[in-house]
Motif scaffolding. Structure first.
Motif: not given
Length: 389
Positions: A35, A59, A104, A118
């Motif tokens: 992420f 992401s 993403h 998240y």
């Protein structure tokens, strides 16, 4: 037989030939969900490197659009992308690098309300943000969830990076708050918009961050948790120091309600302030204007282009180094009979600092200094010498 597609194995073949980095490590990398906070100077080259290396899921969160000033360091973007959401452009480029990668694209801000959510299902968090507020929020969210954090920052010719891992599953690990227990004042360090950044430095630091992440994700080297690296672009040197776990520090178990505002926020009480239209009205009556932006900022955005007005340019870096230069300017204004001077910068902060620093000097000379509220970036495009993207 490896579960990785034959095409993927062929694409990363030069990597799996490395000593200590074989098919098992490549499979681990493919199974990692990263992420990334920020599709900026660090996030862009880092994501490019990770997608090319074989990270299988990325992401990326960012609510900004591509601006022309981004492109010298945010290497996933081109001039034809100006105005488009950064995360959408980044996702397109990453999918071109690796067939089958899951990306993403999250057009949002990383906030207190969504940070922990998240990170569910995320293996490694990457902080490529550029404010203390987001960096401390990211560090706390990582510690609360026990998510390893690859952290980096760049300013001017310097960059820093480290891997932090603390919290559930790593209670005796090292977190960012072992190095920085308290969040600094947001104005204590300038941001790259006002201090500048060498574009290639972001790619170098992103490369260091990517290397740390790959080592961690593949299990090659967890001993680097808490090892901070400092890169100096002008000497091409990297120095390291190890941050110990502080046994007296209580681990973060919940987020703060507020991590502060952006670095360029200006309290209303900083200086007498009004708007650009009021300033232009005063300028037509003969008032003075002082631009305290740096030369590079003034070169790309001549705020007085529309008015064709003469003004004084005194960069903050100059008057902070030699305050007498500012006092000489005030002497000149006094000699010219000026009784009002407008001071401006990009956000209103540096101009407010100028006014507060020289308030007594101006009063002594009978000069009333006023600040452009919100800086010139908040003013209508008609006041600027170039169109805004």
């Amino acid at each position: 037989m490896s579960p990785l597609p034959r095409e993927e194995l062929y694409r990363v073949a030069r990597q799996t030939l490395l000593p200590g980095f074989g098919i098992p490590q490549q499979e681990a990398l493919h199974g990692t969900h990263v992420f990334v906070i920020g599709a900026g100077g660090l996030g862009c080259p880092l994501m490019q490197q990770l997608a090319a290396a074989g990270v299988g899921e990325i992401s990326v969160i960012d609510d900004d659009t591509v601006d022309l000033t981004n492109i010298h360091r945010q290497i996933l973007f081109g001039t034809h992308d100006v105005g488009r959401p950064k995360v959408d452009v980044a996702a397109e480029k990453l999918r071109q690098l690796q067939t089958g990668i899951v990306v993403h694209a999250i057009r949002d801000r990383f906030t207190v309300d969504n940070a922990v959510g998240y990170l569910r299902g995320v293996d490694i968090l990457v902080d490529g943000s550029d404010t203390f507020a987001t960096k401390f929020l990211a560090a706390d969210a990582a510690e609360i969830t026990g998510t390893p954090l690859v952290w980096g920052s760049v300013l001017r010719y310097r960059g820093d990076c480290a891997v932090w891992w603390s919290g559930p599953g790593a209670e005796s690990g090292v977190g960012m708050r072992d190095l920085y227990p308290l969040q600094p004042d947001p104005d204590s360090v300038p941001d790259c918009a006002t201090a500048g950044v060498l574009g290639v430095t972001t790619s170098v630091v992103a490369g260091l961050m990517s290397t740390e992440l790959i080592q961690f994700a593949t299990g090659m080297n967890h001993d680097r948790v808490g090892l901070s690296s400092i890169y100096d672009a002008l000497t091409a040197s990297v120095t390291h120091f190890r941050v110990p776990h502080d046994p007296a520090r209580e681990l973060t178990t919940q987020l703060q309600q507020d991590y502060g505002s952006a670095a360029c926020a200006v309290p209303d009480a900083d200086a007498a302030a009004a708007t650009a239209p009021e300033m232009f009205e005063d300028l037509r009556d003969g008032a003075a204007a002082i631009d305290v932006r740096e030369a590079g900022e003034a070169a790309i955005d001549d705020f007085f282009f529309a008015a064709g007005t003469e003004h004084y340019h005194l960069p903050t870096s100059v008057w902070q180094d030699d305050p007498e230069v500012a006092r000489c300017l005030l002497d000149s204004l006094q000699a010219e009979g000026q009784r009002k001077a407008w001071v401006y910068c990009a956000s209103g902060k540096r101009s407010a600092n100028f006014i507060s620093t020289f308030a007594a000097d101006a009063k002594q000379r009978g000069i009333n200094m006023l600040n452009v509220a919100g800086g010139i970036t908040s003013q209508p495009a008609a006041f600027h010498g170039i169109p805004k993207h």
